[in-house]
Write a protein that holds these residues in place. Structure first.
Motif, PDB file in Angstrom:
ATOM      1  N   LYS A  62       0.815  -1.211   0.000  1.00 40.13           N
ATOM      2  CA  LYS A  62       0.000   0.000   0.000  1.00 40.13           C
ATOM      3  C   LYS A  62       0.849   1.262   0.000  1.00 40.13           C
ATOM      4  CE  LYS A  62      -3.855  -2.233   2.416  1.00 40.13           C
ATOM      5  NZ  LYS A  62      -4.739  -2.208   3.613  1.00 40.13           N
ATOM      6  N   LYS A  63       2.163   1.109   0.093  1.00 42.66           N
ATOM      7  CA  LYS A  63       3.031   2.280   0.095  1.00 42.66           C
ATOM      8  C   LYS A  63       3.197   2.804  -1.328  1.00 42.66           C
ATOM      9  CE  LYS A  63       5.799   1.265   4.214  1.00 42.66           C
ATOM     10  NZ  LYS A  63       7.168   1.110   4.752  1.00 42.66           N
ATOM     11  N   LEU A  64       3.060   4.112  -1.479  1.00 45.01           N
ATOM     12  CA  LEU A  64       3.235   4.723  -2.792  1.00 45.01           C
ATOM     13  C   LEU A  64       4.711   4.746  -3.151  1.00 45.01           C
ATOM     14  CD1 LEU A  64       0.783   7.741  -2.490  1.00 45.01           C
ATOM     15  CD2 LEU A  64       0.413   5.600  -3.724  1.00 45.01           C
ATOM     16  N   ASP A  94       9.060  13.118  -3.579  1.00 42.60           N
ATOM     17  CA  ASP A  94       8.359  12.936  -4.850  1.00 42.60           C
ATOM     18  C   ASP A  94       9.277  13.083  -6.051  1.00 42.60           C
ATOM     19  OD1 ASP A  94       8.888  15.623  -4.755  1.00 42.60           O
ATOM     20  OD2 ASP A  94       6.822  16.293  -5.104  1.00 42.60           O
ATOM     21  N   GLY A  95      10.586  13.244  -5.805  1.00 44.36           N
ATOM     22  CA  GLY A  95      11.536  13.329  -6.897  1.00 44.36           C
ATOM     23  C   GLY A  95      11.799  14.738  -7.392  1.00 44.36           C
ATOM     24  N   ARG A  96      11.381  15.745  -6.665  1.00 44.91           N
ATOM     25  CA  ARG A  96      11.631  17.130  -7.072  1.00 44.91           C
ATOM     26  C   ARG A  96      12.901  17.632  -6.387  1.00 44.91           C
ATOM     27  NH1 ARG A  96       8.944  20.713  -9.832  1.00 44.91           N
ATOM     28  NH2 ARG A  96       9.320  22.942  -9.541  1.00 44.91           N
ATOM     29  N   LEU A  97      13.745  18.321  -7.163  1.00 43.88           N
ATOM     30  CA  LEU A  97      15.024  18.822  -6.663  1.00 43.88           C
ATOM     31  C   LEU A  97      14.918  20.319  -6.391  1.00 43.88           C
ATOM     32  CD1 LEU A  97      18.023  18.017  -6.129  1.00 43.88           C
ATOM     33  CD2 LEU A  97      18.507  18.792  -8.456  1.00 43.88           C
ATOM     34  N   GLU A  98      15.374  20.747  -5.210  1.00 49.84           N
ATOM     35  CA  GLU A  98      15.389  22.158  -4.826  1.00 49.84           C
ATOM     36  C   GLU A  98      16.777  22.511  -4.311  1.00 49.84           C
ATOM     37  OE1 GLU A  98      12.410  22.534  -1.837  1.00 49.84           O
ATOM     38  OE2 GLU A  98      10.720  22.292  -3.221  1.00 49.84           O
ATOM     39  N   GLN A 190      19.291   9.545  -9.469  1.00 51.16           N
ATOM     40  CA  GLN A 190      18.802   8.519 -10.393  1.00 51.16           C
ATOM     41  C   GLN A 190      17.437   7.990  -9.944  1.00 51.16           C
ATOM     42  OE1 GLN A 190      22.100   5.778 -10.362  1.00 51.16           O
ATOM     43  NE2 GLN A 190      23.011   6.656 -12.204  1.00 51.16           N
ATOM     44  N   GLY A 191      17.256   7.836  -8.618  1.00 54.22           N
ATOM     45  CA  GLY A 191      15.951   7.411  -8.125  1.00 54.22           C
ATOM     46  C   GLY A 191      14.873   8.432  -8.418  1.00 54.22           C
ATOM     47  N   GLY A 192      15.188   9.723  -8.253  1.00 52.73           N
ATOM     48  CA  GLY A 192      14.216  10.763  -8.557  1.00 52.73           C
ATOM     49  C   GLY A 192      13.872  10.825 -10.029  1.00 52.73           C
ATOM     50  N   ILE A 193      14.859  10.659 -10.893  1.00 52.92           N
ATOM     51  CA  ILE A 193      14.620  10.666 -12.346  1.00 52.92           C
ATOM     52  C   ILE A 193      13.694   9.529 -12.731  1.00 52.92           C
ATOM     53  CG2 ILE A 193      15.716  10.333 -14.589  1.00 52.92           C
ATOM     54  CD1 ILE A 193      18.208  11.750 -13.398  1.00 52.92           C
ATOM     55  N   ARG A 194      13.945   8.347 -12.178  1.00 54.12           N
ATOM     56  CA  ARG A 194      13.105   7.190 -12.504  1.00 54.12           C
ATOM     57  C   ARG A 194      11.687   7.375 -11.963  1.00 54.12           C
ATOM     58  NH1 ARG A 194      15.884   3.873 -10.161  1.00 54.12           N
ATOM     59  NH2 ARG A 194      14.726   3.657  -8.228  1.00 54.12           N
ATOM     60  N   LEU A 195      11.571   7.851 -10.730  1.00 56.31           N
ATOM     61  CA  LEU A 195      10.252   8.015 -10.116  1.00 56.31           C
ATOM     62  C   LEU A 195       9.395   8.995 -10.912  1.00 56.31           C
ATOM     63  CD1 LEU A 195       8.391   7.462  -7.635  1.00 56.31           C
ATOM     64  CD2 LEU A 195       9.409   9.508  -6.605  1.00 56.31           C
ATOM     65  N   GLY A 197       9.787   9.812 -14.015  1.00 56.60           N
ATOM     66  CA  GLY A 197       9.652   9.451 -15.426  1.00 56.60           C
ATOM     67  C   GLY A 197       8.510   8.508 -15.723  1.00 56.60           C
ATOM     68  N   ILE A 198       8.200   7.582 -14.829  1.00 53.02           N
ATOM     69  CA  ILE A 198       7.236   6.526 -15.168  1.00 53.02           C
ATOM     70  C   ILE A 198       5.924   6.675 -14.415  1.00 53.02           C
ATOM     71  CG2 ILE A 198       8.983   4.861 -15.864  1.00 53.02           C
ATOM     72  CD1 ILE A 198       8.841   3.619 -13.135  1.00 53.02           C
ATOM     73  N   VAL A 199       5.556   7.914 -14.093  1.00 54.22           N
ATOM     74  CA  VAL A 199       4.327   8.134 -13.335  1.00 54.22           C
ATOM     75  C   VAL A 199       3.102   7.671 -14.127  1.00 54.22           C
ATOM     76  CG1 VAL A 199       4.205  10.525 -14.167  1.00 54.22           C
ATOM     77  CG2 VAL A 199       2.989   9.873 -12.096  1.00 54.22           C
ATOM     78  N   LEU A 200       3.088   7.869 -15.441  1.00 55.47           N
ATOM     79  CA  LEU A 200       1.950   7.424 -16.251  1.00 55.47           C
ATOM     80  C   LEU A 200       2.006   5.927 -16.506  1.00 55.47           C
ATOM     81  CD1 LEU A 200       1.638  10.297 -18.877  1.00 55.47           C
ATOM     82  CD2 LEU A 200       0.011   9.723 -17.090  1.00 55.47           C
ATOM     83  N   GLN A 201       3.179   5.399 -16.811  1.00 57.33           N
ATOM     84  CA  GLN A 201       3.299   3.968 -17.086  1.00 57.33           C
ATOM     85  C   GLN A 201       2.928   3.137 -15.874  1.00 57.33           C
ATOM     86  OE1 GLN A 201       5.311   6.290 -18.050  1.00 57.33           O
ATOM     87  NE2 GLN A 201       6.100   5.932 -20.101  1.00 57.33           N
ATOM     88  N   ARG A 202       3.178   3.651 -14.674  1.00 52.24           N
ATOM     89  CA  ARG A 202       2.886   2.906 -13.459  1.00 52.24           C
ATOM     90  C   ARG A 202       1.395   2.902 -13.145  1.00 52.24           C
ATOM     91  NH1 ARG A 202       5.363   5.947 -10.233  1.00 52.24           N
ATOM     92  NH2 ARG A 202       7.426   5.058 -10.405  1.00 52.24           N
ATOM     93  N   SER A 203       0.682   3.914 -13.598  1.00 51.37           N
ATOM     94  CA  SER A 203      -0.731   4.042 -13.260  1.00 51.37           C
ATOM     95  C   SER A 203      -1.576   3.033 -14.027  1.00 51.37           C
ATOM     96  CB  SER A 203      -1.217   5.458 -13.577  1.00 51.37           C
ATOM     97  OG  SER A 203      -2.608   5.567 -13.385  1.00 51.37           O
ATOM     98  N   GLN A 204      -2.579   2.469 -13.328  1.00 49.47           N
ATOM     99  CA  GLN A 204      -3.524   1.548 -13.955  1.00 49.47           C
ATOM    100  C   GLN A 204      -4.876   2.215 -14.191  1.00 49.47           C
ATOM    101  OE1 GLN A 204      -2.434  -1.469 -14.965  1.00 49.47           O
ATOM    102  NE2 GLN A 204      -0.474  -0.730 -14.184  1.00 49.47           N
ATOM    103  N   ALA A 205      -4.977   3.515 -13.950  1.00 46.16           N
ATOM    104  CA  ALA A 205      -6.233   4.224 -14.149  1.00 46.16           C
ATOM    105  C   ALA A 205      -6.584   4.258 -15.635  1.00 46.16           C
ATOM    106  CB  ALA A 205      -6.126   5.647 -13.601  1.00 46.16           C
ATOM    107  N   PRO A 206      -7.859   4.107 -15.980  1.00 47.69           N
ATOM    108  CA  PRO A 206      -8.256   4.153 -17.398  1.00 47.69           C
ATOM    109  C   PRO A 206      -7.815   5.433 -18.096  1.00 47.69           C
ATOM    110  CG  PRO A 206     -10.075   3.361 -16.041  1.00 47.69           C
ATOM    111  CD  PRO A 206      -9.006   3.806 -15.095  1.00 47.69           C
ATOM    112  N   ALA A 207      -7.861   6.572 -17.384  1.00 49.15           N
ATOM    113  CA  ALA A 207      -7.479   7.836 -18.007  1.00 49.15           C
ATOM    114  C   ALA A 207      -5.993   7.850 -18.375  1.00 49.15           C
ATOM    115  CB  ALA A 207      -7.803   9.001 -17.073  1.00 49.15           C
TER     116      ALA A 207
END
Length: 738
Positions: A62-64, A94-98, A190-195, A197-207
């Motif tokens: 259940k962990k995001l 969330d992978g954002r760099l500041e 590298q972890g932030g870039i990957r996280l 990058g694949i936000v849409l590919q990971r999603s199973q939502a119909p949209a």
């Protein structure tokens, strides 16, 4: 870094970019609307029809997905003219760099000097490699940088650099103080870039699935066939990348000659100009998609209401059109597959298998080591802080970038070889593929860790001593590894099928484009007659080609893996409706029940899983003789009687296997069915099912499922899962007397 654009984006340039974004959205959104309808149809058909197998035995974590927050001092090349300046850098979860001017500014909640989403960036830790990349941006002025000031443009050596390069954004140049700090930041970035990058590919939502399909179709209409890394990122970032790729040649021709500076100074100025253009396009795309959001939500709700009542009609019409299309294009399609795909398919499948297999084997090794450390620590210090720390570390394993790096490196090893095999088919999405393999490794690790922790929590009590608790954990370890083996095997097949389609499908579509698509208009009348935007001739045409490719890939998988059944769910794939090949003899199943064609398997009153669950597997397939809202013509009254008898025999077998003797009849509070050995369980409460029940007078009875439920039941059943609420004495029972 010396040169800057001759001028920032003026009002006219910004208006031009807004017009380009508006044109993109105007052409893209109709395609998106159509794919939303198709995606809703796929979802409903999966819910109501026979379930495609997933077979997951591990609990879903259940962990995001996230990265561990990382922060520390760095130096950054910034300013005009640029110079190395100390900063305090923070990578968010969330992978954002500041980055901030100093640590106190960050701790006091001050404003950051800058920030960026890491989507699409590439990390380099070699100054020489970065300078070569910078030179390649402006190859026409390669020799000019020799006349520049020696301290400009990164000529001063950097000991521990971290260069973030983006095809459409300003480059970010950092430097760490030590090699250890550089290594830690490299893993975090590298972890932030990957996280990201694949936000849409990971999603199973119909949209999300609809959006990715719409982007692919939109680009195909523009003449671009072949997957690449343009779909990395959020929806707005993806559309921005699509438009930037379209506009890049004209932008280079119009603005590059007017840039001041020479050599690397001009290249750096070019990246700053691209960054301004990218920011303007991203803002326009984000605004356009936000404006479309209410319409999208309303459209999804409307599609759900209109498609669900007519789903049977839609699928039947789709099957008819698909059958005719398959006949018309069979010749050129088979010729293309034999000539172009078949010679390379074995090597592609084997390389994909090696990529994901090695990564998941590394996950298994780390998982086993982590469970062993817990058992060892439990024997040594059952109540100390070290044990608590070990449990916490075990729970954080999926997000431990240093630990998971072993698995991620394995996913990278075949990049070059696979890229060479896939390039002739126009596939340039190797970064997306590698990210997919790495994300799969992380997800399986997270699922396995969650499963272990839950099972361990169930079996450990305060009444156990250290040795007993360690023994319980060892049993849990064995069960988790067994479940992991099953899930990893299914994940490998799903990975190979999915990426095999990504490599070959666009290429085959491009090869058939000139001839076969000319046949589509003659089918428009049949599709339009349905009156639903969920069905299009182009969508059915692609599904037919996808189905043929999947058959080829599955055949190769069987050769490679020696599997009898490699079917698994592919998100976004609406395959040809299930063919009914005639009802199997249910009497044959009943007669063979006594021949041990079933076996009781876990969980079976296991101390590690307290309760009364029983799992029965029938080791042969039986076909249920109902379809839709009526029995098949081949299902006679005799066969219906055999079906009832079959259920009765199953109950008796369960009673015998339960250990309470043959005089007890199990009464179920709920039951669930499986289509085959890989399908997910489909639970049905007894009020809805009508298959098992207990009237108030305690008479056992069996009935057919109600007509309204029959379309929901799977075509094949090989497993039945029952949850007992007790046993009742065996009463006289005759199936024929019902």
């Amino acid at each position: 870094m010396g040169g800057r654009p001759s001028s920032p984006l003026d009002k006219q340039q910004r208006q031009h970019l807004r017009g380009q974004v508006d044109t993109l959205l105007r052409n893209f959104l109709p395609c998106y609307r159509g794919q939303l309808a198709a995606s809703v149809l796929r979802q409903i058909s999966r819910e109501l029809g026979p379930q495609e197998p997933t077979g997951s035995q591990l609990l879903r974590s259940k962990k995001l997905p996230r990265v561990r927050e990382h922060r520390g001092p760095l130096t950054q090349l910034r300013g005009h003219p640029p110079r190395w300046q100390p900063i305090f850098c923070v990578l968010r979860g969330d992978g954002r760099l500041e980055w901030f001017s100093h640590k106190e500014e960050y701790e006091n909640g001050g404003h950051c000097l800058g920030s960026t989403a890491l989507t699409g960036y590439t990390l380099l830790t070699s100054q020489r490699e970065y300078l070569r990349l910078l030179d390649a941006l402006c190859p026409e002025s390669l020799g000019d940088h020799t006349q520049e000031e020696p301290d400009s443009l990164l000529e001063v050596p950097v000991s521990f650099p971290l260069f973030l390069q983006h095809p459409f954004r300003r480059h970010l140049c950092f430097s760490a103080a030590t090699r250890e700090a550089q290594h830690a930041w490299r893993l975090a970035l590298q972890g932030g870039i990957r996280l990201q990058g694949i936000v849409l590919q990971r999603s199973q939502a119909p949209a999300a699935r609809a959006f990715l399909d719409a982007v692919r179709l939109y680009r195909q209409h523009q003449g671009h066939f072949g997957d690449d890394d343009v779909t990395l990122g959020s929806d707005a970032e993806v559309l921005t990348a699509v438009l930037m790729r379209e506009q890049l040649p004209a932008l280079r021709a119009q603005t590059l000659p007017g840039l001041r500076g020479a050599g690397r100074a001009r290249a750096w100025a070019w990246t700053e100009l691209l960054d301004a253009v990218h920011a303007a396009v991203l803002a326009g795309a984000s605004a356009g998609l936000c404006a479309f959001q209410p319409e999208k939500d309303e459209l999804l709700a409307s599609l759900e209401k209109t498609i669900r009542p007519d789903v049977d009609q839609l699928l039947r019409q789709r099957a008819r059109v698909a059958g005719r299309l398959r006949t018309d294009i069979r010749g050129p399609l088979e010729s293309c597959l034999r000539r172009e795909v078949d010679p390379q398919l074995p090597r592609v499948v084997q390389t994909l298998l090696r990529t994901v297999e090695a990564s998941l084997e590394a996950v298994r090794t780390l998982l086993a080591q982590g469970m062993d450390r817990l058992s060892h620590r439990l024997r040594q210090s059952p109540s100390g802080t070290r044990l608590r720390r070990e449990v916490y570390s075990f729970g954080e394993m999926p997000w431990d970038l240093a630990l998971m790096q072993t698995c991620y490196r394995e996913a990278e090893r075949s990049r070059g070889r696979l890229g060479q095999l896939a390039a002739p088919f126009g596939f340039l999405g190797m970064q997306s593929l590698v990210f997919g393999a790495q994300d799969l490794a992380q997800q399986l690790m997270a699922d396995a860790v969650a499963t272990f922790l839950q099972l361990a929590d169930q079996c450990l009590t305060t009444a156990l001593n250290c040795d007993q608790a360690a023994q319980r954990l060892e049993r849990v370890r064995g069960r988790v590894l067994k479940k992991f083996k099953s899930d990893s095997g299914l994940a490998q097949r799903r990975f190979i099928r999915g990426w095999g389609l990504c490599i070959f499908l666009p290429f085959v579509l491009s090869q058939l484009e000139p001839g076969c698509k000319k046949e589509l208009p003659e089918f428009e009348g049949d599709v339009l007659a349905v009156g639903s935007q969920a069905l299009t001739t182009e969508g059915i045409y692609e599904d037919v080609i996808r189905g043929c490719l999947l058959q080829r890939i599955d055949q190769e998988l069987k050769k490679t893996l020696g599997a009898n059944d490699v079917s698994c769910t592919l998100d976004g794939c609406l395959e040809v409706p299930w063919e009914q090949e005639g009802a199997a003899s249910l009497a044959k199943l009943v007669n063979k029940l006594s021949g041990k064609l079933w076996s009781a398997s876990e969980p079976q009153r296991d101390p590690l899983n307290p309760g009364s669950d029983m799992h029965l597997q029938i080791l042969t397939w039986c076909q249920v003789s109902w379809l839709g809202d009526k029995l098949l013509p081949t299902s006679s009254a005799c066969q219906q009687s055999h079906l009832l008898t079959g259920y009765w025999q199953l109950l008796c077998c369960l009673a015998a296997a339960s250990g309470v003797g043959s005089t007890g009849i199990p009464v179920c509070s709920w039951f669930s069915l499986q289509r085959d050995f890989h399908t997910p369980w489909r639970p049905f409460p007894p009020i809805l099912s009508g298959v098992f029940g207990l009237p108030q007078d305690n008479e056992i009875f069996l009935t057919f499922p109600p007509i309204s439920l029959q379309p929901h039941l799977p075509k094949y059943i090989c497993s039945i899962h029952l949850h007992f609420i007790g046993f009742f004495s065996c009463l006289p029972f005759t199936p024929d007397g019902m």
